[in-house]
Design an enzyme around this catalytic site. Structure first.
Site, PDB file in Angstrom:
ATOM      1  N   PHE A 150       0.810  -1.226   0.000  1.00  0.00           N
ATOM      2  CA  PHE A 150       0.000   0.000   0.000  1.00  0.00           C
ATOM      3  C   PHE A 150       0.836   1.267   0.000  1.00  0.00           C
ATOM      4  CE2 PHE A 150       0.852  -0.116   4.573  1.00  0.00           C
ATOM      5  CZ  PHE A 150       1.035   1.230   4.839  1.00  0.00           C
ATOM      6  N   LYS A 174      -0.963  -7.448  -9.534  1.00  0.00           N
ATOM      7  CA  LYS A 174      -1.996  -7.524  -8.477  1.00  0.00           C
ATOM      8  C   LYS A 174      -1.652  -6.436  -7.470  1.00  0.00           C
ATOM      9  CE  LYS A 174      -2.856  -8.726  -4.742  1.00  0.00           C
ATOM     10  NZ  LYS A 174      -3.342  -7.667  -3.782  1.00  0.00           N
ATOM     11  N   CYS A 282       9.408   1.693   3.834  1.00  0.00           N
ATOM     12  CA  CYS A 282      10.272   0.567   4.203  1.00  0.00           C
ATOM     13  C   CYS A 282      11.684   1.053   4.495  1.00  0.00           C
ATOM     14  CB  CYS A 282      10.305  -0.465   3.097  1.00  0.00           C
ATOM     15  SG  CYS A 282      11.036   0.191   1.610  1.00  0.00           S
ATOM     16  N   GLU A 382       8.844  -4.148  13.351  1.00  0.00           N
ATOM     17  CA  GLU A 382       8.664  -2.987  12.466  1.00  0.00           C
ATOM     18  C   GLU A 382       7.374  -2.297  12.893  1.00  0.00           C
ATOM     19  OE1 GLU A 382       7.401  -3.678   8.355  1.00  0.00           O
ATOM     20  OE2 GLU A 382       8.865  -2.199   7.697  1.00  0.00           O
TER      21      GLU A 382
HETATM   22  P1  NAD Z   1       1.250  -6.713   2.958  1.00  0.00           P
HETATM   23  O1  NAD Z   1       2.233  -7.810   3.064  1.00  0.00           O
HETATM   24  O2  NAD Z   1       0.105  -6.691   3.892  1.00  0.00           O
HETATM   25  O3  NAD Z   1       0.594  -6.690   1.485  1.00  0.00           O
HETATM   26  C1  NAD Z   1       1.400  -6.682   0.319  1.00  0.00           C
HETATM   27  C2  NAD Z   1       0.645  -7.381  -0.810  1.00  0.00           C
HETATM   28  O4  NAD Z   1       0.417  -8.749  -0.462  1.00  0.00           O
HETATM   29  C3  NAD Z   1      -0.731  -6.783  -1.093  1.00  0.00           C
HETATM   30  O5  NAD Z   1      -0.916  -6.781  -2.485  1.00  0.00           O
HETATM   31  C4  NAD Z   1      -1.692  -7.748  -0.400  1.00  0.00           C
HETATM   32  O6  NAD Z   1      -2.950  -7.799  -1.051  1.00  0.00           O
HETATM   33  C5  NAD Z   1      -0.971  -9.077  -0.521  1.00  0.00           C
HETATM   34  N1  NAD Z   1      -1.229  -9.979   0.610  1.00  0.00           N
HETATM   35  C6  NAD Z   1      -1.541  -9.634   1.888  1.00  0.00           C
HETATM   36  N2  NAD Z   1      -1.652 -10.744   2.651  1.00  0.00           N
HETATM   37  C7  NAD Z   1      -1.392 -11.801   1.855  1.00  0.00           C
HETATM   38  C8  NAD Z   1      -1.327 -13.210   2.070  1.00  0.00           C
HETATM   39  N3  NAD Z   1      -1.574 -13.737   3.260  1.00  0.00           N
HETATM   40  N4  NAD Z   1      -1.027 -13.996   1.025  1.00  0.00           N
HETATM   41  C9  NAD Z   1      -0.765 -13.472  -0.193  1.00  0.00           C
HETATM   42  N5  NAD Z   1      -0.809 -12.144  -0.465  1.00  0.00           N
HETATM   43  C10 NAD Z   1      -1.114 -11.318   0.550  1.00  0.00           C
HETATM   44  O7  NAD Z   1       2.088  -5.350   3.035  1.00  0.00           O
HETATM   45  P2  NAD Z   1       1.546  -3.857   3.141  1.00  0.00           P
HETATM   46  O8  NAD Z   1       1.003  -3.640   4.517  1.00  0.00           O
HETATM   47  O9  NAD Z   1       0.700  -3.523   1.975  1.00  0.00           O
HETATM   48  O10 NAD Z   1       2.909  -3.037   2.968  1.00  0.00           O
HETATM   49  C11 NAD Z   1       3.716  -2.615   4.046  1.00  0.00           C
HETATM   50  C12 NAD Z   1       4.907  -3.525   4.220  1.00  0.00           C
HETATM   51  O11 NAD Z   1       5.671  -3.549   3.009  1.00  0.00           O
HETATM   52  C13 NAD Z   1       5.876  -3.056   5.290  1.00  0.00           C
HETATM   53  O12 NAD Z   1       6.315  -4.151   6.031  1.00  0.00           O
HETATM   54  C14 NAD Z   1       7.032  -2.450   4.492  1.00  0.00           C
HETATM   55  O13 NAD Z   1       8.272  -2.452   5.162  1.00  0.00           O
HETATM   56  C15 NAD Z   1       7.044  -3.340   3.304  1.00  0.00           C
HETATM   57  N6  NAD Z   1       7.706  -2.689   2.183  1.00  0.00           N
HETATM   58  C16 NAD Z   1       8.944  -3.135   1.836  1.00  0.00           C
HETATM   59  C17 NAD Z   1       9.634  -2.519   0.792  1.00  0.00           C
HETATM   60  C18 NAD Z   1      11.009  -2.976   0.404  1.00  0.00           C
HETATM   61  O14 NAD Z   1      11.471  -2.579  -0.643  1.00  0.00           O
HETATM   62  N7  NAD Z   1      11.685  -3.802   1.192  1.00  0.00           N
HETATM   63  C19 NAD Z   1       9.037  -1.456   0.106  1.00  0.00           C
HETATM   64  C20 NAD Z   1       7.761  -1.037   0.491  1.00  0.00           C
HETATM   65  C21 NAD Z   1       7.101  -1.680   1.525  1.00  0.00           C
END
Ligand code: NAD
Length: 497
Positions: A150, A174, A282, A382
């Site tokens: 997000f 997606k 992140c 985090e």
């Molecule tokens: P999230 O893991 O909740 O969701 C990410 C994606 O995965 C979304 O598209 C979601 O629909 C999907 N998803 C969620 N649960 C799932 C499951 N159980 N099985 C399969 N798919 C699933 O992450 P978020 O809250 O959207 O994003 C924030 C996180 O992303 C933070 O931890 C942040 O540090 C990390 N992030 C990392 C980087 C990097 O480059 N390392 C960059 C941006 C964000």
């Protein structure tokens, strides 16, 4: 009338026939702004089949033509920069200036994708044996996929599909189920830029839809960015299904403050890097490591943080926006409570935060803890909120050991006036992106985004040369053309000359 978010399949925007829909909310008000379908498996199959069929034609399109598509897309994204930023702000709550930066970082990757011809050059060695040459060809793989988080609704999808498609692949995206609208607009603009139907598909949903991408035999690669548990799951499941996977995960980024650093710079940079975007980056700095006497600056840091006020995305004086959801706010408040209960000193408490005109938003004020130790949950987890925790180290060696013992390795930074200290830090630190007097060292797209350890699963990283390698296969050709010197008789041994 609340908008229903469309799917984008075979070059057309269409309504899902799913019975399962989820609400997309404005995080500043918690009002529903759109309904998102959890796509039917048959719809995802249709998207993958379209991408697979299109790949057969797209891979033969000359590289300069694919590059020109990216040039047109870059122009269109620039022309729509402000509009995209407003849309992005409305679904994330990110303040407008920050949303513009999110879009801009994505545009820069599209610029990189316009250079695809030079990025796809192979290598040649003449005369590897008598009259024999060897050269390599870089070829696309097929259908690639991306699952995005997000917090950067423009930048992260643009990390993925432009380079994959410029390299000759087709792509199924997606987007985050919490912020799908920017991705849909990015797809509309891509189509307007001249992308042939079927090159990019956008499907929506959650775990079940992601699982289908992870299992489908026609998906060759999975690019994921998101939280730690999901990144691990995606990497394990995707590789178990024999796909190429890169999974970018969460982080705990430390900024080391040496006593010889410039105090004003340290304070300004710590404030911006910890509360900017409500700490939902992140690469946000969430731990300040004060070496030796530098901890004396904590009262001034507290004062500077307290001046940062969250607000609506279009308010000029807002420093940052709300957290993405009520659940995210609950998690951050829980961690703040745990910090207090576990004995950290809460110097500044943003738990009770209200914002005029937005009584129902997911607000958390700037929060600062001192006296934090590595066992505390505010150090280990985090937080992903505007919360900075301060720890102390007796020396640079101690600070380096602390960071290297932390499971994450996305980004880190040192503020110092001492070149030898900075050199030691950059050399010994086990973190993939290092800043020297730079708090958030995100590389531009001619490099790659190189998180390490618990912040990344895979080997080839996002954008830059590494992404082109991730989205392609290398074929090595060894060639001989017969002339009058044809060898006589069969050769039954390995040639030694
Ligand atoms: P999230 O893991 O909740 O969701 C990410 C994606 O995965 C979304 O598209 C979601 O629909 C999907 N998803 C969620 N649960 C799932 C499951 N159980 N099985 C399969 N798919 C699933 O992450 P978020 O809250 O959207 O994003 C924030 C996180 O992303 C933070 O931890 C942040 O540090 C990390 N992030 C990392 C980087 C990097 O480059 N390392 C960059 C941006 C964000």
């Amino acid at each position: 009338m609340i908008e229903k978010v469309p799917l984008f399949i075979e070059g057309k925007f269409c309504q899902s026939q799913s019975d399962e829909w989820v609400d997309v909310t404005n995080p500043a008000t918690n009002e529903v702004i759109a309904h998102l379908p959890c796509a039917l498996i048959s719809e995802i199959d249709q998207a993958i089949a379209s991408a697979k069929a299109t790949f057969e034609k797209w891979k033969t399109v000359p590289v300069p033509e694919r590059a020109r598509l990216m040039l047109s897309y870059q122009q269109l994204l620039k022309a729509h920069h402000d509009e995209l930023a407003c849309l992005l702000s409305s679904e994330t709550g990110k303040i407008l200036a920050d949303a513009k930066g999110d879009v801009w970082r994505g545009i820069e990757v599209v610029e990189q994708a316009a250079n695809i011809a030079s990025l796809m050059m192979g290598e040649t060695t003449e005369n590897v044996a008598t009259n024999i040459d060897t050269y390599s060809l870089i070829q696309p793989l097929g259908v690639c996929s991306g699952i995005t988080p997000f917090n950067f609704p423009a930048m992260i999808p643009l990390w993925m599909f432009p380079l994959a498609i410029a390299a000759g692949n087709t792509f199924v995206l997606k987007p985050s189920d919490q912020v799908p609208l920017t991705s849909v607009r990015l797809a509309e603009l891509f189509e307007q830029a001249g992308a042939p139907p079927g090159v990019l598909q956008v499907v929506h949903g959650r775990k079940a839809q992601v699982d289908h991408l992870l299992e489908h035999p026609d998906i060759r690669t999975v690019s994921f960015v998101g939280s730690v548990p999901v990144a691990r799951y995606i990497y394990q499941t995707g590789t178990h299904n024999l796909k190429r996977v890169q999974a970018f995960a969460g982080a705990k980024n430390h900024l080391v403050v040496m006593p010889d650093a410039n105090k004003e710079q340290v304070i300004n940079n710590l404030v911006g890097a910890s509360v900017g975007a409500a700490g939902q980056r992140c690469m946000a700095i969430s731990v300040a490591v004060f070496v030796d006497g530098a901890k004396a600056w904590i009262p001034e840091l507290k004062e500077a943080m307290a001046a940062m006020k969250p607000g609506g995305w279009d308010e000029e004086d807002a420093a940052y926006g709300p957290l993405i959801s009520a659940e995210a706010k609950t998690r951050v408040l829980r961690l703040i409570q745990e910090g207090k209960a576990q004995g950290a000193v809460c110097e500044l408490d943003g738990s009770e935060c209200t914002v005029k005109d937005y009584p129902n938003g997911n607000w958390v004020g700037p929060t600062l803890f001192s006296g934090v130790t590595p066992e505390m949950s505010i150090y280990r987890e985090e937080i992903f909120g505007p919360v900075l925790v301060c720890v102390e180290a007796g020396s640079l060696e101690e600070a380096i050991a602390l960071i290297n013992n932390n499971p994450y390795g996305n980004g880190t930074s040192i503020f110092t006036a001492n070149g030898a200290a900075a050199r030691k830090f950059q050399h010994e630190i086990q973190v993939g992106q290092v800043g020297i007097n730079v708090p958030i060292p995100v590389p531009l797209p001619f490099f790659s985004f190189t998180g390490w350890r618990g912040s990344f699963y895979g080997d080839l990283h996002a954008y830059g040369k590494q992404a082109v390698r991730f989205y392609t296969e290398t074929k090595t050709v060894t060639a001989r053309w017969f002339d009058d010197d044809i060898p006589k008789g069969p050769n039954l041994t390995i040639n030694m000359d």
